[in-house]
Design a protein around this motif. Structure first.
Motif, PDB file in Angstrom:
ATOM      1  N   LEU A 175     -25.686 104.843  15.037  1.00 53.55           N
ATOM      2  CA  LEU A 175     -24.392 105.707  14.816  1.00 53.55           C
ATOM      3  C   LEU A 175     -23.340 104.952  15.117  1.00 53.55           C
ATOM      4  CD1 LEU A 175     -25.835 108.935  15.891  1.00 53.55           C
ATOM      5  CD2 LEU A 175     -24.612 108.264  13.548  1.00 53.55           C
ATOM      6  N   PRO A 238     -20.616 118.824   7.746  1.00 49.53           N
ATOM      7  CA  PRO A 238     -21.045 117.850   8.439  1.00 49.53           C
ATOM      8  C   PRO A 238     -20.264 117.426   9.664  1.00 49.53           C
ATOM      9  CG  PRO A 238     -20.686 117.049   6.489  1.00 49.53           C
ATOM     10  CD  PRO A 238     -20.368 118.320   6.491  1.00 49.53           C
ATOM     11  N   ASN A 239     -20.593 117.660  10.680  1.00 53.53           N
ATOM     12  CA  ASN A 239     -19.651 117.408  11.865  1.00 53.53           C
ATOM     13  C   ASN A 239     -19.552 115.910  12.480  1.00 53.53           C
ATOM     14  OD1 ASN A 239     -21.829 117.384  13.132  1.00 53.53           O
ATOM     15  ND2 ASN A 239     -21.526 118.749  14.690  1.00 53.53           N
ATOM     16  N   SER A 240     -19.595 115.308  11.613  1.00 53.62           N
ATOM     17  CA  SER A 240     -19.664 113.678  12.234  1.00 53.62           C
ATOM     18  C   SER A 240     -18.349 113.424  12.803  1.00 53.62           C
ATOM     19  CB  SER A 240     -19.906 112.766  11.131  1.00 53.62           C
ATOM     20  OG  SER A 240     -19.056 112.943  10.090  1.00 53.62           O
ATOM     21  N   THR A 297     -32.603 101.354   7.646  1.00 50.51           N
ATOM     22  CA  THR A 297     -31.350 102.302   8.007  1.00 50.51           C
ATOM     23  C   THR A 297     -31.985 103.678   8.460  1.00 50.51           C
ATOM     24  OG1 THR A 297     -30.669 103.821   6.274  1.00 50.51           O
ATOM     25  CG2 THR A 297     -30.707 101.483   5.890  1.00 50.51           C
ATOM     26  N   ASN A 298     -31.344 104.319   9.138  1.00 54.72           N
ATOM     27  CA  ASN A 298     -31.760 105.729   9.667  1.00 54.72           C
ATOM     28  C   ASN A 298     -31.150 106.649   8.468  1.00 54.72           C
ATOM     29  OD1 ASN A 298     -32.949 104.526  11.861  1.00 54.72           O
ATOM     30  ND2 ASN A 298     -31.353 104.760  13.231  1.00 54.72           N
ATOM     31  N   LEU A 299     -30.282 106.489   7.707  1.00 57.59           N
ATOM     32  CA  LEU A 299     -29.678 107.406   7.289  1.00 57.59           C
ATOM     33  C   LEU A 299     -29.721 107.175   5.671  1.00 57.59           C
ATOM     34  CD1 LEU A 299     -26.721 107.929   9.758  1.00 57.59           C
ATOM     35  CD2 LEU A 299     -28.630 109.236   9.261  1.00 57.59           C
ATOM     36  N   ASP A 300     -30.519 106.438   5.415  1.00 58.61           N
ATOM     37  CA  ASP A 300     -30.832 106.312   3.942  1.00 58.61           C
ATOM     38  C   ASP A 300     -30.838 107.790   3.089  1.00 58.61           C
ATOM     39  OD1 ASP A 300     -30.683 103.600   3.187  1.00 58.61           O
ATOM     40  OD2 ASP A 300     -32.913 103.573   3.699  1.00 58.61           O
ATOM     41  N   ARG A 301     -30.085 107.696   1.987  1.00 57.89           N
ATOM     42  CA  ARG A 301     -30.259 108.721   1.284  1.00 57.89           C
ATOM     43  C   ARG A 301     -30.791 108.431  -0.160  1.00 57.89           C
ATOM     44  NH1 ARG A 301     -26.794 111.804   4.222  1.00 57.89           N
ATOM     45  NH2 ARG A 301     -25.393 110.472   5.562  1.00 57.89           N
ATOM     46  N   GLY A 302     -31.623 109.237  -0.514  1.00 64.75           N
ATOM     47  CA  GLY A 302     -32.081 109.344  -2.020  1.00 64.75           C
ATOM     48  C   GLY A 302     -32.849 107.950  -2.412  1.00 64.75           C
TER      49      GLY A 302
ATOM     50  N   HIS B 196     -25.357 116.175  10.988  1.00 64.43           N
ATOM     51  CA  HIS B 196     -25.247 114.742  11.430  1.00 64.43           C
ATOM     52  C   HIS B 196     -26.566 114.362  12.431  1.00 64.43           C
ATOM     53  CE1 HIS B 196     -23.239 111.319  13.318  1.00 64.43           C
ATOM     54  NE2 HIS B 196     -22.951 111.319  12.197  1.00 64.43           N
ATOM     55  N   GLN B 197     -26.719 113.148  12.400  1.00 62.53           N
ATOM     56  CA  GLN B 197     -27.870 112.729  12.802  1.00 62.53           C
ATOM     57  C   GLN B 197     -27.873 112.840  14.315  1.00 62.53           C
ATOM     58  OE1 GLN B 197     -28.839 108.685  12.633  1.00 62.53           O
ATOM     59  NE2 GLN B 197     -30.375 108.531  13.914  1.00 62.53           N
ATOM     60  N   ARG B 279     -35.090 114.028   2.530  1.00 60.35           N
ATOM     61  CA  ARG B 279     -34.716 113.005   3.437  1.00 60.35           C
ATOM     62  C   ARG B 279     -34.756 113.604   4.937  1.00 60.35           C
ATOM     63  NH1 ARG B 279     -37.482 109.722   2.856  1.00 60.35           N
ATOM     64  NH2 ARG B 279     -37.535 109.690   0.723  1.00 60.35           N
ATOM     65  N   PRO B 281     -33.048 113.038   8.412  1.00 63.55           N
ATOM     66  CA  PRO B 281     -32.184 112.441   8.958  1.00 63.55           C
ATOM     67  C   PRO B 281     -32.090 111.360   9.979  1.00 63.55           C
ATOM     68  CG  PRO B 281     -31.898 114.622   9.617  1.00 63.55           C
ATOM     69  CD  PRO B 281     -32.946 114.741   8.554  1.00 63.55           C
ATOM     70  N   ILE B 282     -33.151 111.348  10.499  1.00 61.81           N
ATOM     71  CA  ILE B 282     -33.425 110.623  11.557  1.00 61.81           C
ATOM     72  C   ILE B 282     -34.189 109.435  11.167  1.00 61.81           C
ATOM     73  CG2 ILE B 282     -34.613 110.246  13.902  1.00 61.81           C
ATOM     74  CD1 ILE B 282     -33.986 113.082  14.358  1.00 61.81           C
ATOM     75  N   GLY B 283     -34.876 109.320  10.131  1.00 65.09           N
ATOM     76  CA  GLY B 283     -35.445 108.048  10.060  1.00 65.09           C
ATOM     77  C   GLY B 283     -36.565 108.207   8.997  1.00 65.09           C
TER      78      GLY B 283
END
Lengths: 370, 503
Positions: A175, A238-240, A297-302, B196-197, B279, B281-283
């Motif tokens: 992150l 999303p509260n990143s 990656t931890n946050l791969d999408r799709g 978010h993760q 998916r 979010p964590i892995g």
């Protein structure tokens, strides 16, 4: 039933000096005066407990009244009673107080029922003595088993905790990388585990590394509050961006010896450099084979994941032979590189970051690994 | 009751006119329309929804709801009595009692409103407009972050209902949460990972620290596995939904340090992985695999990790599994833990039945314990769901009354989406297609043999619960089943099985 052997050694040689107070209690002379449960005192204790109907029924308060010993406090009695119930000698200690409490109840229930059995058995004559002995042994076996379970439980909880830490660490590192890539510099150092701050407050029985105080939620989460406004339940965002908490610097792994998250400013720049270089490096061919190995990656999408998975399946890396493990070690250094593919949404930002920091050189990526 | 809910969002009722007519007709036709439910004599339930008053325009509604919120609302017990679904009276009162020590009345009002909204959505006299109005009113009263347990819970239920209203199923999920797949079959809604993760991780850590649910499931299953493979050199575990692999850390530790039997057996874990959607979010599964490999290495356990692909419709095919001679096979099936995603029944069934053909040594199953599923239709299951989550919320609060923000995070990240997903599924379930009552029953029916829960296992569960608030209880409901509950509500069931043939 209860093995209350006389408290074994009352020699003053291996104990701190004891003095006898005028109430008849023996206190030690170390800085914090502690009560010594002498043989006589203990016997009075046992008498009182029996009078009151056994350790099950007796309470510190009633014991205190019955014993009528001046200077004896509830605190003394509480702890002594608990130990008594467990049937252990007063000077032994358990590791986990909480588990001890829970098991104490269990053990006491068992032993109470068995003492009932015992008395019956003895009264009925010889024939029943062997039965009684057998029952006694059974009960003891159970007690022993319970203590084993208790010990194992502790170990298992710890193992789980250790594993959780590996998850947290990795996630935070990733992150931190991602956040830099996305150009979010606010309180970057604490981005690692912003919300982890929540956990400290609980006095977690698990003895997890204590984390920052939940106050973190209070001050800096105004945006979050906004989003949770009931009038606009939709539009949660999303509260990143909101979780960067400048207030406190989390030091989440106090006890663990390694603190991958104690970011110094230098490290931040390193991260920045790393992220940038990895972005730069693999930007052209995100799906080429060599790159894949680098960045789980931890946050791969799709859809990206499928190709990666396929490639990983082909490789024997994870088949677990010693070879595999070594490979893991070797490639672990690369594992943490944040993947640019991770954030297709943020590719623009990544680009801009790259423009900005193309000067920053990634020295030892290894710095990440302590 | 007409559960064949028209999915087309046409508003079919002219507002003012309908209520005049229904007001008169409902009182006479209750029995015919509602009797199959055996519950919900809504129309007798005048104190809360006085249908006679619903004539004309919105102002009347406003007044109506003001009056509902007013202190002069007549004795709510009367309303409660009229709601006949089995066990609901006590259930509701208990739920309210649990929810708010001092604020019972408000909590009760919220429940009434929720029930009214749910009924308006799906009852025989359903009216989307009525539902909408009720939900608006509810939204004014509740917030997902403030207030008492009941209020926060009501906020999520409100939102879930709102989603049903607007989206024709599962809309709420879009807004709040990312992890869920709603419904089964072609109705998947893939959400972006809106969380978010760090939120997810934090919430998960909090969930673990604040409640025993996760550990109970994991440890009970692990203990049973340990006992079953105590003399084996090679162990192979097939994990239906490995998530982060947390369950296996403690099993590994236990295997390495076991006293009887061959020490440090070789452990193989095969994790099922799913294709495109949902998916986490964590892995990914592979991430998890790497972590497990590293962890096993750190404690010196021989270990290997594999991944096994599910078909696109998430069906498990045993032939895709690699097996080794002489290994003890374990099928591990964790469902419904608070942080898990929903898995379609077909998929689970394929896993269990496919697993059976492989003759596993042990099958471990952890699932949510639902109230009497089945009867009661939407309303019954809605109430059951309300009761279930209310107990869940309370269990968190009881242990950690002060840390409301932490709990709010857990609620936001995990519980809220479950509520939305769960309601969406209930909403769209047709009467003949019951959500599998429970997998325990399914397993029993499919020919699996119950394996006993050992003394050590039960003892471990009790000790574990002893670390938390004493409102948690564990019951041994069957020789092979431990159920974790909060006060009188059963929440999570862990059961152990083996295949019929002795291996």
């Amino acid at each position: 039933m209860f093995h209350h052997k006389k408290p074994s050694t009352m020699n003053s040689q291996d104990r701190p000096m004891c003095v006898q107070g005028d109430s008849g209690l023996v206190l030690t002379t170390d800085p914090k005066p502690r009560l010594r449960w002498t043989v006589e005192l203990h016997e009075r204790f046992v008498d009182a407990v029996t009078q009151l109907g056994g350790p099950d029924k007796a309470t510190p308060k009633t014991i205190m009244r019955v014993m009528g010993v001046k200077g004896l406090t509830l605190y003394h009695l509480k702890s002594h009673l608990q130990k008594f119930r467990l049937g252990k000698q007063p000077h032994k200690e358990f590791n986990d107080h909480a588990i001890k409490d829970a098991s104490a109840l269990e053990l006491q229930r068992n032993t109470a029922s068995s003492s009932g059995l015992m008395s019956r058995g003895v009264n009925d004559g010889n024939v029943h003595i062997t039965d009684a002995i057998r029952m006694q042994m059974e009960v003891q076996r159970r007690l022993h088993e319970q203590l084993e379970v208790q010990r194992h439980l502790q170990l298992r909880i710890e193992a789980q905790g250790k594993y959780m830490q590996t998850i947290l660490e990795k996630a935070c590192q990733t992150l931190a990388g991602e956040n830099m890539a996305s150009g979010n510099y606010k309180g970057l150092g604490s981005q690692g585990i912003p919300d982890m701050g929540g956990m400290k407050e609980f006095g977690s029985p698990m003895n997890y590394p204590s984390l920052q105080d939940l106050n973190i939620y209070g001050g800096d989460q105004l945006d979050l509050q906004h989003n949770m406004d009931r009038a606009t339940l939709e539009g949660f965002m999303p509260n990143s961006d909101n979780v960067c908490l400048g207030k406190k610097r989390p030091n989440p792994y106090n006890g663990s010896g390694k603190s991958p998250l104690v970011w110094s400013d230098d490290l931040r720049l390193q991260e920045l450099g790393n992220a940038a270089s990895s972005c730069l490096g693999s930007q052209e061919d995100p799906f080429k084979g060599e790159q894949i190995q680098i960045a789980p990656t931890n946050l791969d999408r799709g859809p990206e994941m499928d190709s990666i998975s396929d490639i990983y399946e082909a490789k024997p890396v994870l088949q677990g032979d010693p070879m595999g493990e070594k490979k893991y070690e070797a490639s672990s250094a690369k594992l943490e590189r944040p993947s640019p593919r991770r954030a297709p949404l943020q590719s623009d930002k990544i680009n801009s970051v790259m423009m900005n920091v193309s000067g920053a050189m990634p020295q030892g990526r290894n710095l990440q690994y302590g | 009751m007409a559960m064949a809910i028209d999915e087309t969002p046409t508003v079919d009722i002219d507002f003012s006119a309908s209520y005049n007519t229904t007001a008169t007709t409902t009182t006479t036709t209750t029995t015919t329309t509602e009797d199959d439910l055996g519950c919900c004599n809504w129309n007798d339930w005048s104190p809360v929804v006085d249908l006679d008053a619903l004539s004309g325009d919105r102002d009347d509604f406003q007044n109506l709801f003001e009056s509902m919120m007013d202190e002069n609302v007549p004795n709510p017990d009367r309303a409660v009595e009229n709601y006949n679904s089995p066990g609901s009276n006590e259930a509701m009162m208990m739920m309210i009692d649990e929810a708010n020590g001092g604020d019972d009345f408000k909590g009760l009002r919220l429940v009434h409103l929720l029930m009214a909204a749910a009924e308006a959505l799906t009852g025989a006299n359903k009216s989307r407009d009525l539902a909408r109005v009720i939900l608006v009113r509810l939204k004014e009263l509740v917030s997902p972050t403030d207030g008492s347990n009941m209020e926060r819970l009501a906020a999520y239920f409100t939102d879930a209902l709102h989603g049903l209203l607007e989206g024709g199923g599962g809309g709420a999920g879009n807004h709040i949460h990312g992890k869920h797949m709603l419904g089964n079959g072609p109705h998947h809604l893939n959400h972006r990972d809106d969380h978010h993760q760090t939120d997810v991780l934090a919430a998960f850590q909090l969930l673990q620290d604040m409640s025993p649910y996760v550990k109970f499931g994991h440890f009970t299953a692990n203990q049973a596995i340990l006992e079953a493979v105590s003399h084996d050199r090679r162990v192979h575990i097939v994990d239906y939904d490995i998530m982060e692999g947390i369950q296996w850390a403690s099993l590994m530790q236990a295997l390495v340090s076991r006293k009887d039997g061959p020490p440090a057996p070789h452990l193989r874990i095969t994790a099922l992985s799913r294709g495109g959607s949902g998916r986490r979010p964590i892995g990914t599964v592979l991430e998890t695999g790497r972590r497990l490999v590293a962890f096993a290495a750190s404690i010196g356990l021989p270990f290997s990790f594999h991944q096994c692909r599910l078909d696109s419709d998430e069906t498990f095919r045993p032939s895709t599994l690699k097996l080794v001679r002489g290994e003890a096979l374990v099928m591990n099936c964790m469902l419904h833990l608070p942080h898990f995603s929903y898995r379609a029944p077909n998929s689970v069934a394929s896993f269990l039945s496919g697993g059976k053909t492989l003759n596993p040594r042990t099958v471990t199953l952890v699932e949510e314990e639902s109230g009497h599923a089945g009867n009661g239709g939407f309303m019954g299951r809605f109430m059951d769901s309300l009761h279930h989550y209310s107990a869940l919320y309370d269990s968190l609060e009881a242990g950690f009354p002060v840390q409301s923000r932490a709990r709010a995070l857990v609620e936001k990240v995990f519980l809220g989406p479950r509520i939305a997903g769960s309601l969406a599924r209930i909403y769209r379930a047709r009467p003949e297609e019951e959500e599998a009552g429970s997998w325990v029953m399914w397993l029993a029916g499919a020919g699996f043999r119950p394996a006993g829960i050992s003394f050590a296992n039960h003892c471990q569960a009790k000790l574990l619960l002893g670390l938390f608030h004493d409102g948690y209880k564990v019951e041994e409901l069957a020789s092979n089943r431990l159920v974790l509950g909060w006060k009188s509500r059963r929440l999570l069931s862990a059961s152990i099985w083996s295949s019929d043939i002795d291996v």
